[in-house]
Design a protein around this motif. Structure first.
Motif, PDB file in Angstrom:
ATOM      1  N   ASP A  32       0.853  -1.177   0.000  1.00 21.91           N
ATOM      2  CA  ASP A  32       0.000   0.000   0.000  1.00 21.91           C
ATOM      3  C   ASP A  32       0.896   1.236   0.000  1.00 21.91           C
ATOM      4  O   ASP A  32       1.622   1.493   0.959  1.00 21.91           O
ATOM      5  N   HIS A  34       0.928   5.049   0.332  1.00 19.14           N
ATOM      6  CA  HIS A  34      -0.081   5.894   0.960  1.00 19.14           C
ATOM      7  C   HIS A  34       0.485   7.194   1.506  1.00 19.14           C
ATOM      8  O   HIS A  34       1.700   7.367   1.639  1.00 19.14           O
ATOM      9  N   SER A  77      -2.593  -1.707  13.585  1.00 18.10           N
ATOM     10  CA  SER A  77      -2.342  -1.229  12.232  1.00 18.10           C
ATOM     11  C   SER A  77      -2.242   0.296  12.220  1.00 18.10           C
ATOM     12  O   SER A  77      -2.466   0.961  13.233  1.00 18.10           O
ATOM     13  N   HIS A  80      -4.147   5.605   7.606  1.00 15.17           N
ATOM     14  CA  HIS A  80      -3.473   6.095   6.406  1.00 15.17           C
ATOM     15  C   HIS A  80      -4.499   6.471   5.351  1.00 15.17           C
ATOM     16  O   HIS A  80      -5.682   6.137   5.468  1.00 15.17           O
ATOM     17  N   THR A  82      -4.791   5.728   1.401  1.00 10.25           N
ATOM     18  CA  THR A  82      -4.188   4.961   0.311  1.00 10.25           C
ATOM     19  C   THR A  82      -4.154   5.760  -0.986  1.00 10.25           C
ATOM     20  O   THR A  82      -5.142   6.371  -1.391  1.00 10.25           O
ATOM     21  N   GLY A 259       3.717   0.471   2.630  1.00  8.50           N
ATOM     22  CA  GLY A 259       3.470  -0.394   3.767  1.00  8.50           C
ATOM     23  C   GLY A 259       3.039  -1.795   3.388  1.00  8.50           C
ATOM     24  O   GLY A 259       2.489  -2.027   2.309  1.00  8.50           O
ATOM     25  N   VAL A 261       0.560  -4.849   3.673  1.00  5.88           N
ATOM     26  CA  VAL A 261      -0.889  -4.904   3.802  1.00  5.88           C
ATOM     27  C   VAL A 261      -1.319  -6.143   4.569  1.00  5.88           C
ATOM     28  O   VAL A 261      -0.842  -7.250   4.306  1.00  5.88           O
ATOM     29  N   VAL A 267      -2.732  -1.407   7.010  1.00 10.68           N
ATOM     30  CA  VAL A 267      -1.286  -1.314   6.843  1.00 10.68           C
ATOM     31  C   VAL A 267      -0.644  -1.774   8.146  1.00 10.68           C
ATOM     32  O   VAL A 267      -0.847  -1.179   9.198  1.00 10.68           O
ATOM     33  N   ASP A 270       5.086   0.268   7.975  1.00 14.91           N
ATOM     34  CA  ASP A 270       5.694   0.966   6.850  1.00 14.91           C
ATOM     35  C   ASP A 270       7.100   0.435   6.601  1.00 14.91           C
ATOM     36  O   ASP A 270       7.932   0.375   7.525  1.00 14.91           O
TER      37      ASP A 270
END
Length: 292
Positions: A32, A34, A77, A80, A82, A259, A261, A267, A270
């Motif tokens: 991802d 983001h 998580s 964020h 995306t 990141g 997934v 996410v 990172d």
């Protein structure tokens, strides 16, 4: 020592002492790309509050948590926004890193200058979105976000896995949206890119709690947060009306991250974070990066 596994069809992400180990179960890895939210920022704090209240309402059915659970060792998580999510070749991270660094260095992707207003360039919560089991805040689709997503997609889609599976929900859409999204999945590995880009911030996933209950929580949380918190500090600024992130306030730079997934589009961690530079002007053509 705690070892936590989040298993998908393509990868196992093992988080060991704060380091992410990627074990490939095939030829691809889901990434991802983001807009990273600072923990001190408005959007991050609103996501945190909304997720907390969803968990308090439905502790056994709400699947997403932004908090670490010391009892189970589960790592929360990351909130964020995306810009591009797809299945990439499992050796593509170095290529994506190279491309993003180039785009940032040449300011093909950049942060609007403070003088680009009024109003100041920002990332704003537009409205609450409850789509199936997902609880989300819709983010206003500005030129800034659209340009970021478009440029990243056009310069990194060559690293995706071709012929990805069309999500089932796409087939239930009306035409011409259905055909457009099918084409985008086949070409770019995602139904939500280019003119179908729909920026949002996911704060929950719950298959059992009625959507009306979840919508009420998100709306009340946003309203209370705005009325109780008007920030004007070195790190953060909220404005009345909606959650709002100014992009060029007090020298703060926004960041692009790549990141790992997990389930429900979360996410997990990172792998790469890069700061955007300030744009030199207000208008930018879509740049396509090609290796020499």
């Amino acid at each position: 020592m705690k070892l936590i596994f989040s298993i998908t069809t393509t990868t196992i992400a093992a988080i060991l002492l704060g380091s992410l180990i990627i074990i490939s179960l095939g030829s691809c890895i889901q990434l991802d790309i983001h807009l990273k939210l600072r923990p001190s920022s408005c959007l991050y704090q609103i996501a945190l509050k909304a997720n907390d209240e969803l968990l308090q309402q439905s502790p056994t059915t709400e699947c997403i948590s932004f908090h670490n659970d010391n009892a189970t060792g589960i790592t929360g998580s990351l909130p964020h926004v995306t810009l591009y999510l797809s299945d990439f070749q499992n050796d593509s991270l170095s290529n994506i890193t190279y491309v993003l660094k180039y785009l940032i260095s040449k300011r093909h992707i950049c942060q609007p200058a403070a003088s680009a207003g009024p109003p100041p360039p920002s990332v704003d919560i537009d409205h609450v979105m409850i789509q199936g089991s997902y609880s989300m805040y819709h983010i206003s689709k500005t030129y800034f976000l659209q340009h970021l997503s478009d440029t990243i997609v056009m310069n990194s889609h060559s690293f995706i896995i071709p012929n990805q599976t069309i999500p089932e929900w796409v087939y239930n859409l009306p035409e011409p949206e259905r055909s457009i999204k099918i084409d985008y999945v086949r070409r770019y590995g995602s139904p939500n890119v280019l003119d179908e880009f729909d920026p949002h911030m996911t704060v929950g996933y719950d298959e059992y709690t009625p959507s009306v209950n979840r919508q009420k929580i998100l709306e009340e949380c946003l309203s209370r947060f705005i009325s109780n918190n008007s920030y004007n500090s070195k790190e953060k600024e909220c404005v009345t009306g909606r959650g709002n992130e100014k992009l060029a306030d007090k020298g703060i730079h926004w960041e692009i991250a790549v990141g790992m997934v997990g389930d429900w589009g979360t996410v997990l961690k990172d792998l790469l974070v890069m700061k955007l530079k300030e744009c030199k002007d207000d208008h930018h053509e879509l740049a396509t990066f090609r290796t020499e």
